[in-house]
Design an enzyme around this catalytic site. Structure first.
Site, short mmCIF file in Angstrom:
data_model
loop_
_atom_site.label_atom_id
_atom_site.label_comp_id
_atom_site.label_asym_id
_atom_site.label_seq_id
_atom_site.Cartn_x
_atom_site.Cartn_y
_atom_site.Cartn_z
N GLN A 47 50.73 103.59 31.14
CA GLN A 47 52.00 102.97 31.54
C GLN A 47 53.18 103.70 30.87
OE1 GLN A 47 49.48 100.43 30.52
NE2 GLN A 47 49.04 100.05 32.67
N ASN A 67 53.52 101.08 35.76
CA ASN A 67 52.16 101.62 35.76
C ASN A 67 52.16 103.11 36.07
OD1 ASN A 67 50.45 99.36 35.25
ND2 ASN A 67 50.83 98.60 37.31
N CYS A 76 53.09 93.58 29.82
CA CYS A 76 52.09 94.51 29.26
C CYS A 76 51.93 94.13 27.78
CB CYS A 76 52.56 95.95 29.41
SG CYS A 76 51.43 97.15 28.66
N GLY A 77 50.78 93.60 27.44
CA GLY A 77 50.58 93.07 26.09
C GLY A 77 50.47 94.16 25.03
N ASN A 78 49.64 95.18 25.29
CA ASN A 78 49.53 96.29 24.33
C ASN A 78 50.87 97.01 24.20
OD1 ASN A 78 46.75 95.98 23.71
ND2 ASN A 78 46.19 97.02 25.60
N HIS A 171 45.48 88.55 37.02
CA HIS A 171 44.15 88.97 36.55
C HIS A 171 43.07 88.21 37.29
CE1 HIS A 171 45.51 91.32 33.02
NE2 HIS A 171 46.58 90.55 33.15
N ASN A 202 44.59 92.91 38.33
CA ASN A 202 43.83 93.57 37.25
C ASN A 202 42.45 92.93 37.21
OD1 ASN A 202 46.10 95.16 35.76
ND2 ASN A 202 46.97 93.12 36.07
N GLU A 220 42.53 98.29 35.53
CA GLU A 220 43.90 97.81 35.65
C GLU A 220 44.54 98.14 37.00
OE1 GLU A 220 46.86 98.19 32.69
OE2 GLU A 220 45.43 98.21 31.01
N CYS A 229 43.34 96.39 27.49
CA CYS A 229 44.39 95.76 28.28
C CYS A 229 44.76 94.45 27.57
CB CYS A 229 43.90 95.48 29.70
SG CYS A 229 45.10 94.65 30.76
N GLY A 230 45.99 94.36 27.07
CA GLY A 230 46.39 93.20 26.28
C GLY A 230 46.46 91.92 27.08
N THR A 231 47.13 91.98 28.23
CA THR A 231 47.19 90.78 29.07
C THR A 231 45.79 90.46 29.62
OG1 THR A 231 47.87 92.20 30.93
CG2 THR A 231 49.61 90.95 29.78
N GLY A 232 44.99 91.53 29.82
CA GLY A 232 43.60 91.32 30.27
C GLY A 232 42.77 90.62 29.22
N1 LIG Z 1 48.25 97.19 34.79
C1 LIG Z 1 48.99 95.96 34.47
C2 LIG Z 1 50.19 96.24 33.55
C3 LIG Z 1 49.78 96.76 32.16
C4 LIG Z 1 48.97 95.74 31.40
C5 LIG Z 1 48.18 96.23 30.20
N2 LIG Z 1 48.23 97.60 29.87
C6 LIG Z 1 48.38 95.32 28.99
O1 LIG Z 1 48.25 95.78 27.83
O2 LIG Z 1 48.62 94.11 29.22
C7 LIG Z 1 49.45 95.28 35.78
O3 LIG Z 1 49.63 96.00 36.77
O4 LIG Z 1 49.66 94.07 35.75
#
Ligand SMILES: N[C@H](CCC[C@H](N)C(=O)O)C(=O)O
Length: 290
Positions: A47, A67, A76-78, A171, A202, A220, A229-232
């Site tokens: 990203q 992205n 984006c959490g991370n 997600h 995701n 993702e 993936c932080g939000t993941g």
């Molecule tokens: N690919 C994700 C965005 C980046 C999330 C990910 N890198 C994180 O750390 O949350 C989306 O399209 O929603």
């Protein structure tokens, strides 16, 4: 020619190009963003994060996320952990905690004495419409508090049982017996671009190790499989808690490192690392557009 300074960073191996849109005026097209994220013709990243002046009073800065495919996304959490490290390292602000404005609200980001960063990840939602996800006509089953939908995949004999979770971004989480043998490369793209998800999704593959421990791989949206993936991680932890398989806090083991997720049913928080790798500058004229 337009030269821009950048900083290369990662949060548990999820890597980013971070741009200061406060001290330099930055405007990049989706094609230029794709060229920057290209791992051969560009700098390479999952990203691109853009720091801008806040649009609304209560935040310190605005935090925009793109992205690798050039699409702008909600969260984006991370990246949020790298964002606060970047702001402090660049001397843009010494406030800690820092407040970051994202598309759907304001995040509170705190750098800790041990170098890790805790992010208030905002709200999580489960109604299909919040992703959005069209469940019409699909088979469902309820486990604990969670509803799972049987999502048929093109060319696959069995559907995948997904739990839809919105962390402002969408997600679809499924439980697998072993993340190392899970068909992430084959089925991840099928889920990511499934027609039932109007803004794509995701795809999370979660292996339960214990009440407070999981392993996770995420294919993702707009980037493919990332090392973390932080939000993941948040979506998987919340899905596992609602399925009755996990209890907060949850240690999420990803291929790039460990994240800790806390959820009390309302407040969702993530703690993890943020690393600066190098800085540089690029000239937009040299970007090989698609
Ligand atoms: N690919 C994700 C965005 C980046 C999330 C990910 N890198 C994180 O750390 O949350 C989306 O399209 O929603």
């Amino acid at each position: 020619m337009a030269f821009y300074e950048f900083t290369k960073m990662h949060g548990a191996g999820n890597d980013f190009i971070v741009l200061d849109g406060v001290r330099q005026q930055i405007s990049l097209s989706p094609a230029q963003l794709r060229a920057l994220a290209d791992r051969r013709f560009g700098i390479g990243a999952d990203q691109i994060l853009l720091v801008e002046p806040a649009q609304h009073g209560e935040a310190d800065f605005r935090y925009r996320i793109f992205n690798a495919d050039g699409s702008e996304v909600e969260h984006c959490g991370n990246g949020a952990r790298c964002f606060v490290r970047f702001v402090h390292e660049q001397g843009l602000s010494d406030r800690n905690p820092l407040h970051a404005e994202i598309a759907t609200g304001t995040l509170t980001l705190t750098e800790q004495a041990d170098g890790e960063v805790t992010v208030d990840m905002g709200i999580c939602r489960f109604e299909p419409a919040t992703l959005p996800f069209d469940p019409d006509g699909l088979t469902t089953r309820t486990t604990g508090e969670a509803t799972q939908w049987a999502l048929p995949l093109e060319g696959e004999t069995e559907p995948v049982w997904i739990v839809p979770v919105s962390i402002s971004n969408p997600h679809a989480v499924q439980v697998v017996t072993d993340v190392d043998t899970a068909p992430v490369a084959r089925t991840g793209p099928l889920i990511e671009s499934h027609p039932r998800f109007a803004r794509r999704v995701n795809a999370g593959f979660m292996q339960i190790l214990g009440r407070h421990d999981i392993r996770l791989r995420v294919y993702e949206r707009g980037a493919g499989e990332t090392l973390a993936c932080g939000t993941g991680a948040c979506a998987a932890a919340v899905a596992g808690i609602r399925l009755g398989l996990l209890d907060s806090p949850v240690r999420v083991q990803t291929r790039g490192g460990d994240l800790t997720i806390r959820w009390d049913g309302t407040r969702l928080a993530m703690t993890g690392p943020a690393t600066t790798v190098f800085t540089g500058r690029f000239d937009t004229d040299t970007l090989v557009g698609d």
